[in-house]
Write a protein that holds these residues in place. Structure first.
Motif, PDB file in Angstrom:
ATOM      1  N   SER A 186     -14.170  -5.614  11.400  1.00  0.00           N
ATOM      2  CA  SER A 186     -14.616  -3.996  11.371  1.00  0.00           C
ATOM      3  C   SER A 186     -14.525  -3.241  12.474  1.00  0.00           C
ATOM      4  CB  SER A 186     -16.490  -4.523  10.317  1.00  0.00           C
ATOM      5  OG  SER A 186     -16.507  -4.212  12.472  1.00  0.00           O
ATOM      6  N   SER A 229      -8.805 -10.612   3.165  1.00  0.00           N
ATOM      7  CA  SER A 229      -9.238 -11.642   3.017  1.00  0.00           C
ATOM      8  C   SER A 229      -9.996 -12.574   2.145  1.00  0.00           C
ATOM      9  CB  SER A 229     -10.984 -10.754   3.522  1.00  0.00           C
ATOM     10  OG  SER A 229     -10.704  -9.057   4.442  1.00  0.00           O
ATOM     11  N   ASP A 230      -9.337 -12.330   1.040  1.00  0.00           N
ATOM     12  CA  ASP A 230      -9.337 -12.472  -0.203  1.00  0.00           C
ATOM     13  C   ASP A 230      -8.733 -13.980   0.157  1.00  0.00           C
ATOM     14  OD1 ASP A 230     -11.157 -11.099  -1.221  1.00  0.00           O
ATOM     15  OD2 ASP A 230      -9.446 -10.194  -2.808  1.00  0.00           O
ATOM     16  N   ASP A 254       0.626  -1.241   0.295  1.00  0.00           N
ATOM     17  CA  ASP A 254       0.369  -0.156   0.611  1.00  0.00           C
ATOM     18  C   ASP A 254       0.837   1.311  -0.170  1.00  0.00           C
ATOM     19  OD1 ASP A 254      -3.218   1.148   0.122  1.00  0.00           O
ATOM     20  OD2 ASP A 254      -2.262   2.140   1.562  1.00  0.00           O
ATOM     21  N   TRP A 277      -6.227  -0.722   6.779  1.00  0.00           N
ATOM     22  CA  TRP A 277      -7.905  -0.453   5.852  1.00  0.00           C
ATOM     23  C   TRP A 277      -7.836  -0.934   4.847  1.00  0.00           C
ATOM     24  CZ3 TRP A 277     -11.373  -2.408   9.499  1.00  0.00           C
ATOM     25  CH2 TRP A 277     -10.886  -2.088  11.116  1.00  0.00           C
ATOM     26  N   SER A 278      -6.895   0.014   3.705  1.00  0.00           N
ATOM     27  CA  SER A 278      -6.990  -0.173   2.534  1.00  0.00           C
ATOM     28  C   SER A 278      -6.699  -1.638   1.610  1.00  0.00           C
ATOM     29  CB  SER A 278      -5.858   1.174   1.741  1.00  0.00           C
ATOM     30  OG  SER A 278      -6.642   2.421   2.091  1.00  0.00           O
ATOM     31  N   GLN A 279      -6.162  -2.015   2.542  1.00  0.00           N
ATOM     32  CA  GLN A 279      -6.161  -3.899   2.439  1.00  0.00           C
ATOM     33  C   GLN A 279      -6.442  -5.050   3.147  1.00  0.00           C
ATOM     34  OE1 GLN A 279      -3.026  -4.169  -0.099  1.00  0.00           O
ATOM     35  NE2 GLN A 279      -2.851  -2.037  -0.664  1.00  0.00           N
ATOM     36  N   LYS A 280      -7.420  -4.582   3.662  1.00  0.00           N
ATOM     37  CA  LYS A 280      -8.343  -5.509   4.146  1.00  0.00           C
ATOM     38  C   LYS A 280      -9.411  -5.989   3.282  1.00  0.00           C
ATOM     39  CE  LYS A 280     -11.317  -4.642   7.168  1.00  0.00           C
ATOM     40  NZ  LYS A 280     -12.067  -6.770   6.561  1.00  0.00           N
ATOM     41  N   GLU A 281      -9.278  -5.662   2.459  1.00  0.00           N
ATOM     42  CA  GLU A 281     -10.300  -6.436   1.505  1.00  0.00           C
ATOM     43  C   GLU A 281     -10.017  -7.310   0.621  1.00  0.00           C
ATOM     44  OE1 GLU A 281     -13.736  -5.857  -1.859  1.00  0.00           O
ATOM     45  OE2 GLU A 281     -13.106  -4.070  -0.867  1.00  0.00           O
ATOM     46  N   LEU A 282      -8.315  -6.996   0.271  1.00  0.00           N
ATOM     47  CA  LEU A 282      -7.390  -7.960  -0.479  1.00  0.00           C
ATOM     48  C   LEU A 282      -6.969  -9.322   0.513  1.00  0.00           C
ATOM     49  CD1 LEU A 282      -5.621  -5.412  -2.505  1.00  0.00           C
ATOM     50  CD2 LEU A 282      -7.247  -7.581  -3.211  1.00  0.00           C
ATOM     51  N   TRP A 331      -9.838 -12.596   7.896  1.00  0.00           N
ATOM     52  CA  TRP A 331     -10.019 -10.954   8.126  1.00  0.00           C
ATOM     53  C   TRP A 331     -11.211 -10.028   7.954  1.00  0.00           C
ATOM     54  CZ3 TRP A 331      -6.297  -8.606  10.017  1.00  0.00           C
ATOM     55  CH2 TRP A 331      -4.685  -9.575  10.483  1.00  0.00           C
ATOM     56  N   LYS A 332     -12.245 -10.997   7.609  1.00  0.00           N
ATOM     57  CA  LYS A 332     -13.480 -10.819   6.931  1.00  0.00           C
ATOM     58  C   LYS A 332     -14.473 -10.238   8.226  1.00  0.00           C
ATOM     59  CE  LYS A 332     -13.990 -14.146   2.679  1.00  0.00           C
ATOM     60  NZ  LYS A 332     -14.770 -14.823   2.517  1.00  0.00           N
TER      61      LYS A 332
END
Length: 317
Positions: free
Chosen positions: A286, A276-277, A51, A269-274, A282-283
């Motif tokens: 929040s 989680s994949d 990031d 937070w910017s990378q959390k979704e990635l 990580w899902k």
């Protein structure tokens, strides 16, 4: 020609020096290398590097536990980040329990950055055992393990809910829990960890099992944080699991400058979704979990939360 060569060499040298100064080194004190929390730390380090285009480099250090992490915060440098339950920070700042006679004024400078997956209690039982509630573990063979948070917490609940002396406690290491459950040597086991927990996933593979929910009254009695494991997290799990948890947070101190804390928090937070994949634990993280932070949030991190539209409590600011 020599003058120009010298000039170019000096310019290159200055550029390298400036690049070196632009790169920030962070030490992230995590957990034992065998734990899921060490793996999370490695993932965070990779996410921050990605990031920030390598402007922040996170080096992960192994730890023997959260108490050590907190103690080292008093003597480490400005860019020291560590993980621990918020409750331990409060104890350190008040000089209580394991921090009695070990207090340090530096503990008052500890500041939160962001939450990471909580330690969730799992009460795993085989379908064949016929156990559908906590009270039905009476007379059954249950594996607690030893020396871990899950073992200590499980023993506490057995006593708290009136089952002390009424459960056959298996004298087997937790590492043997899955094969013992599948072979029918035990009726269930207790474990803690971020969900989905690897040993529960393994147990659910090819074996029908239940992960017990606790009642609201039992959760209140436990004095722990309520946590819901969503339906579908484990094979054959058709409904939500309501259990207890121990929140875990990444911390720094006021010694860390605001811009570094801001960039580090933003990167997470910017990378959390990635993240989680590739790692489902990580899902479950929040911004709602910021409510688990009982102390103050670092001003740099708070600036990012303000930009996100997340409201912190007066005690956290």
């Amino acid at each position: 020609m020599k003058f120009y060569t010298a000039l170019i060499s000096t310019a290159v040298g200055l550029a390298v020096t400036q690049f070196g100064y632009a790169q920030t080194q962070i030490t992230y004190k995590s957990a034992k290398t065998s734990s899921s929390y060490y793996q999370m730390a490695v993932e965070i380090a990779q996410a921050v590097k990605q990031d920030t285009n390598s402007n922040i480099i996170v080096t992960v250090e192994e730890s023997q536990g959260s108490v050590q992490n907190v103690m080292e915060s008093a003597v480490r440098g400005a860019n020291y980040v560590f993980t621990t339950p918020p409750a331990l920070v409060s104890l350190a700042q008040d000089g209580k329990a394991m921090f009695k006679n070990r207090s340090n004024p530096k503990f008052s400078e500890i500041r939160a950055l962001f939450p990471i997956p909580s330690l969730a209690m799992h009460f795993v039982v085989s379908d064949k055992s016929g156990i559908n509630s906590f009270s039905e573990m009476e007379g059954k063979k249950i594996l607690l393990g030893k020396g871990s948070f899950g073992a200590t917490e499980g023993a506490k609940y057995i006593k708290l809910f009136g089952l002390e002396g009424k459960i056959d406690l298996a004298q087997v290491e937790l590492s043997n829990a899955v094969p013992a459950l599948k072979n029918g040597q035990i009726d269930g086991f207790v474990t803690s960890g971020s969900f989905p927990a690897p040993n529960v996933i393994e147990a659910a593979a090819g074996t029908k099992l239940n992960v017990l929910s606790l009642s609201d009254e039992q959760i209140v009695q436990s004095k722990r944080t309520r946590l819901v494991i969503p339906a579908g997290t484990y094979t054959g799990q058709d409904t939500d699991i309501t259990t207890t948890s121990l929140p875990v947070v990444a911390y720094s101190s006021t010694a860390m400058d605001n811009d570094t804390a801001y960039t580090l928090t933003k990167a997470f937070w910017s990378q959390k979704e990635l993240m989680s994949d590739t790692s489902p634990w990580w899902k479950g993280v929040s911004t709602d979990m910021l409510s688990n932070i009982t102390g103050k949030v670092h001003p740099g991190a708070a600036r990012y939360y303000q930009e996100m539209g997340v409201t912190l409590t007066p005690d956290q600011e």
